[in-house]
Scaffold this motif. Structure first.
Motif, PDB file in Angstrom:
ATOM      1  N   UNK A 143       0.845  -1.189   0.000  1.00  6.11           N
ATOM      2  CA  UNK A 143       0.000   0.000   0.000  1.00  6.11           C
ATOM      3  C   UNK A 143       0.882   1.241   0.000  1.00  6.11           C
ATOM      4  N   UNK A 144       0.611   2.157  -0.899  1.00  8.09           N
ATOM      5  CA  UNK A 144       1.407   3.388  -0.980  1.00  8.09           C
ATOM      6  C   UNK A 144       0.554   4.538  -0.451  1.00  8.09           C
TER       7      UNK A 144
ATOM      8  N   UNK B 265      -2.460   0.452  -4.456  1.00  2.39           N
ATOM      9  CA  UNK B 265      -2.066  -0.793  -3.796  1.00  2.39           C
ATOM     10  C   UNK B 265      -1.505  -1.716  -4.863  1.00  2.39           C
ATOM     11  N   UNK B 266      -0.236  -2.071  -4.714  1.00  6.30           N
ATOM     12  CA  UNK B 266       0.402  -2.950  -5.707  1.00  6.30           C
ATOM     13  C   UNK B 266       0.395  -4.385  -5.190  1.00  6.30           C
TER      14      UNK B 266
ATOM     15  N   UNK C 139      -7.357   1.474   0.303  1.00 10.05           N
ATOM     16  CA  UNK C 139      -7.794   2.551  -0.593  1.00 10.05           C
ATOM     17  C   UNK C 139      -8.776   3.481   0.112  1.00 10.05           C
ATOM     18  N   UNK C 140      -9.651   2.888   0.935  1.00  9.72           N
ATOM     19  CA  UNK C 140     -10.630   3.708   1.664  1.00  9.72           C
ATOM     20  C   UNK C 140      -9.948   4.601   2.697  1.00  9.72           C
ATOM     21  N   UNK C 141      -8.757   4.201   3.132  1.00  9.61           N
ATOM     22  CA  UNK C 141      -8.040   5.005   4.121  1.00  9.61           C
ATOM     23  C   UNK C 141      -6.969   5.881   3.491  1.00  9.61           C
TER      24      UNK C 141
ATOM     25  N   UNK D   5      -7.447 -10.755   0.519  1.00  7.37           N
ATOM     26  CA  UNK D   5      -6.534  -9.775  -0.082  1.00  7.37           C
ATOM     27  C   UNK D   5      -7.332  -8.589  -0.650  1.00  7.37           C
ATOM     28  N   UNK D   6      -8.458  -8.903  -1.274  1.00 11.52           N
ATOM     29  CA  UNK D   6      -9.265  -7.820  -1.843  1.00 11.52           C
ATOM     30  C   UNK D   6      -9.854  -6.925  -0.746  1.00 11.52           C
TER      31      UNK D   6
END
Lengths: 486, 399
Positions: free
Chosen positions: A230-231, A312-313, A305-307, A297-298
């Protein structure tokens, strides 16, 4: 400083030589320098002699000589510990277990292995991986650290979030008690009668005797793994994600955070392709059966993404995944690119206090004009702020120590602890009275008294005095290396 | 007025402190009078260890049952030790969390008692035992003062891990008053399969459970008198619904040629309590209870031997952990069997009498031959309880 008188030292060396031979001993001043500290370099003191036993019988004889001559002794694995756990405070004899490195038995059917204390952590996993098994505790130093050292500090690692720390994987130990008696505690048969002595020996930092062998639990490899990166724009977003993931009932195999400063160093070293403009990245790994794993994982991806994750790679191949873990586990090595010296801290806070704690670390860095990088076991709330400095500059050293203490104080204020996996050693011994009451410490001192009545085994470690029942520490208030440093 | 209590054959007065301070005062008085104290929780394991021989007072730690702190997002909970297991699980369940230990009689058993007796059950295969969940512990020392170790964070190596000593110490090192646990998420799906085994399939079933593609959280063997087969294997799964469904289907295939008749999928309504029910099979109030331990690979043979030696007994084995419990009629004295079982259990193996008429519970029958490390255990007991006030004589071969 040393507590061993020169005449005694000569006698000591002669008697130890008779046990281990010339090849099994170091006593020249130049060579002893290697053993004056572990990976915590702010405090140093040379031992009088280092011995390299190759058998439990050797250790017994060495310990008996030390007791007879009243010389302190302490065990040492690879010296990768980060709190001065194998620093010979009062001089004396370092018993290196580095040459006791046999894997005696691997029993997959009964899920255990019997190893000598000097076996390197990763060797065991390498030995059983083709059978689909592994040894779960995986400290970042696992390519160098010994299982005996892991037992001493109750080591953790990235995957302990799901699989537990060292103590959860040790079934029994063979220990040479400080009086030279060999005891087998526990073993591969579970629930034997009596007290769980193995459990209290793990994490005792070598103060109960010299562990020479361990029966360790082997764990089946997961069928499948998903590793996500997560970036995030900010550290706050990354820590909020951690809370969300755990809060929704997912127990990832690992959740590791790297901030922008450490990313820079790691990227320069390993060229993974980390985004250098990110505030932080999170390595998020889930494992288990293939069925249902993609779902998990999903869910994690959506939570990130919500945070506020920018992206996300996924590690698409095993090679990708291994490179990502290499970056994480060798991050400390890459720090050399940022500064000539560094000091790693090991505070723990409740997971939900991570955002507050990371803001405090930033403020403390500003206050002491220090760069602090963060790479840590976020899922456990176990922080590893890395304070960068130049050890040739005594003012920087002073600021590093003061900032370190302030960070650890803040961990305590938030309901945490000063060490999650590195140990108290000598570095954090002053914190023990802040964590524990005199009654707490006395109870611990009494247990040490039962194992180590003369106090000669690893003196001046873990407890701020030698314990209620023994004479007060002879080395109280003496901080050998710290004096040198300041 | 104090109640009296039958403590494994010793009838003594009991008191029930309402606050930690009152408990401290009781210990302080005992320290002065040198009169022993026996800790009692829910009373489900009063016969754990050797029967008490010294007169003293039973102290019921059941009113100290408050929740001190439950930061659910941190997945830790701090409670007083007298909390009942069922109450604790209800509190955790509201946050979709659980303590995955399978404790018999959870409505009665207290957390403190579970820790003192190191009680566990079927799912230890996947989740471990009480020692793996305690991250902080407060006990009273021999002068009634609280002493703590650990803390409230899930990872912490500051100080000696005193909790490891207290878990399983039968209260001989001091009364447990407060506990911080790390807890787990409630699994979204669960399933159990009951597999009646063919007569010669016991060993093969254990080997298969060890290496099967599914990853059971429990694998038990159960022998019940009067059943259609000698042994039934029970296999438990939990986790994501897809993963559980896949494992159920996979296990049905993997074990199909070992089963006599049909594999029975347990009803959803019984799955929740399955592991507890299995534990209760060998934890009745009546009857003689014995326990054995060996390497996992020896479990099938040893369990078969126990059943052959005690026809008509209930036998419950956990082959993944090498543990066996059996309950037989109170009319049968099984002590002559212990020596043979110990030998069959192999190196490090053990066999002991858990619940039996008081006269049968000798030190040898209860704990076996003292192991060399028992001198070290005794030294720790002397250090922490120099006057021998706490549950004296129950854990080890003591005078």
């Amino acid at each position: 400083m040393t507590t061993t008188a020169p005449a005694n030292t000569q006698q000591l060396i002669e008697q130890l030589l008779a046990i281990v031979g010339q090849d099994g001993m170091i006593s020249s001043q130049a060579e002893l320098l290697v053993y004056e500290c572990d990976a915590y370099t702010l405090e140093k003191n040379k031992p009088d002699v280092v011995v390299f036993p190759t058998s439990t019988e050797h250790v017994v004889e060495i310990v008996k000589v030390c007791q007879k001559l009243g010389v302190p002794f302490l065990p040492r694995g690879s010296g990768t510990s980060l709190a001065g756990g194998c620093l010979p405070v009062g001089g004396g004899v370092i018993i290196s277990l580095a040459r006791m490195k046999r894997i005696h038995e691997v029993n997959i059917r009964d899920r255990y292995a019997l190893v000598e204390a000097g076996v390197i952590n990763v060797w065991l996993t390498n030995r059983v991986k083709n059978d689909g098994w592994h040894y779960a505790p995986d400290p970042s130093s696992q390519g160098a650290c010994t299982i005996g050292g892991n037992v001493a500090t109750n080591s953790g690692g990235p995957h302990t979030l799901k699989y537990g720390v060292t103590v959860n994987h040790i079934l029994g130990v063979e220990i040479v008690l400080p009086d030279g008696t060999v005891q087998t505690l526990g073993g591969p048969v579970e629930d034997g009668p009596g007290l769980d002595l193995t459990g209290v020996v793990v994490g005792s930092e070598g103060t109960f005797g010299v562990v020479t062998k361990a029966w360790v639990r082997l764990v089946r490899n997961p069928e499948s793994v998903r590793t996500l990166l997560g970036v995030f724009e900010t550290v706050d977003d990354a820590t909020a994600t951690i809370s969300e993931i755990i809060g929704t009932g997912i127990v990832p195999a690992a959740l590791e955070l790297l901030d922008s400063l450490i990313l820079k160093a790691v990227e320069e070293a390993f060229h993974f392709g980390f985004p250098l403009d990110a505030g932080a990245v999170l390595i998020m790994e889930v494992d288990g059966l293939e069925a249902g794993l993609e779902n998990e994982a999903e869910r994690i991806e959506k939570l990130a993404l919500a945070n506020g994750a920018r992206e996300v790679r996924r590690a698409r191949t095993e090679a990708d995944r291994l490179l990502l873990w290499k970056c994480r586990k060798q991050a400390f090595g890459a720090v050399g690119r940022l500064a000539p010296s560094y000091c790693t801290q090991d505070g723990v806070v409740p997971r939900t206090a991570l955002p507050t704690m990371l803001r405090s670390i930033k403020a403390i860095g500003t206050k002491y004009d220090l760069q602090i990088a963060n790479v840590f076991h976020a899922g456990d709330g176990n922080l590893h702020p890395i304070l960068l400095f130049d050890e040739r500059d005594s003012d920087q050293q002073r600021r590093v120590m003061e900032a370190s203490h302030e960070i650890l104080e803040e961990c305590l204020r938030l309901g945490g602890s000063v060490t999650g996996e590195h140990g108290i050693g000598v570095e954090k011994i002053d914190f023990m009275p802040k964590l524990f009451t005199p009654d707490d410490l006395e109870a611990m001192g009494r247990v040490r008294q039962a194992f180590n009545p003369t106090g000669l085994c690893s003196p001046d470690k873990m407890l701020p005095t030698a314990g209620a029942c023994a004479e007060p520490s002879r080395h109280k208030h003496i901080k050998p290396g710290r004096r040198a440093a300041l | 007025m104090p109640d009296t209590i039958d403590l494994d054959g010793l009838s003594i007065d009991s008191i029930t402190p309402a606050t930690p301070d009152a408990l401290s005062e009781i210990v302080r008085v005992a320290h002065t009078t040198s009169k022993p104290l026996y800790w009692v929780g829910g009373g489900t394991s009063l016969d754990a260890g050797l029967p008490p021989r010294k007169a003293g007072t039973a102290v019921r730690i059941t009113l100290l049952d408050n929740v001190i702190d439950y930061p659910a997002r941190d997945m830790t909970i701090t409670v007083q030790s007298g909390i009942r297991i069922s109450t604790l699980q209800e509190i955790l369940a509201k946050e979709k969390q659980t303590l995955p230990l399978d404790i018999p009689w959870p409505d009665k058993a207290t957390l403190g008692g579970v820790l003192a007796c190191n009680t566990s059950g079927s799912r230890r295969l996947a989740h471990g035992t009480p020692r793996d969940f305690v991250i902080g512990l407060t006990v009273l020392n021999d002068q009634g003062r609280p002493t703590k170790s650990g803390g409230r964070v899930v990872k912490n190596v500051a100080g000696y891990d005193m909790a490891k000593l207290h878990v399983g110490a039968l209260g001989t090192l001091g009364p447990i008053v407060q506990v911080t646990l790390k807890v787990r998420p409630l699994p979204p799906a669960r399933a159990w399969l009951a597999m009646p085994l063919l007569g010669d399939a016991l060993e093969t079933a254990c080997d298969r459970a060890h290496g099967c593609q599914s990853r059971p959280v429990a694998f038990d063997l159960l022998a019940l008198p009067g059943g259609p087969v000698a042994w039934t294997a029970m296999i438990g799964f939990e986790g994501e619904p897809d993963a559980v469904a896949w494992q159920v289907s996979r296990a049905k295939t993997e074990f199909s040629n070992l089963v006599k008749g049909n594999i029975i999928e347990c009803q959803a309504s019984t799955v929740d309590a399955m592991a507890t029910k299995l534990a209760e099979r060998t934890d009745p109030a009546e009857g003689v209870v014995l326990a054995l331990g060996c390497l996992p690979s020896r479990t099938a043979a040893l369990a078969a031997r126990v059943l052959a030696d005690l026809p008509g007994a209930v036998v419950h084995a956990l082959p993944g952990s090498g543990l066996i419990k059996t309950v037989t009629s109170a009319l049968v004295d099984p002590r002559p069997l212990l020596a043979g079982w110990r030998q069959a259990a192999g190196p490090g193996g053990w066999a002991r009498l858990v619940r039996a008429p008081r006269a049968w519970k000798t030190a040898d029958a209860t704990w076996g031959t003292p192991r060399p490390e028992s001198t070290l255990s005794s030294a720790i007991q002397r250090e922490l309880d120099p006057k021998g006030l706490f549950n004296p004589g129950r854990l080890l071969h003591q005078p």
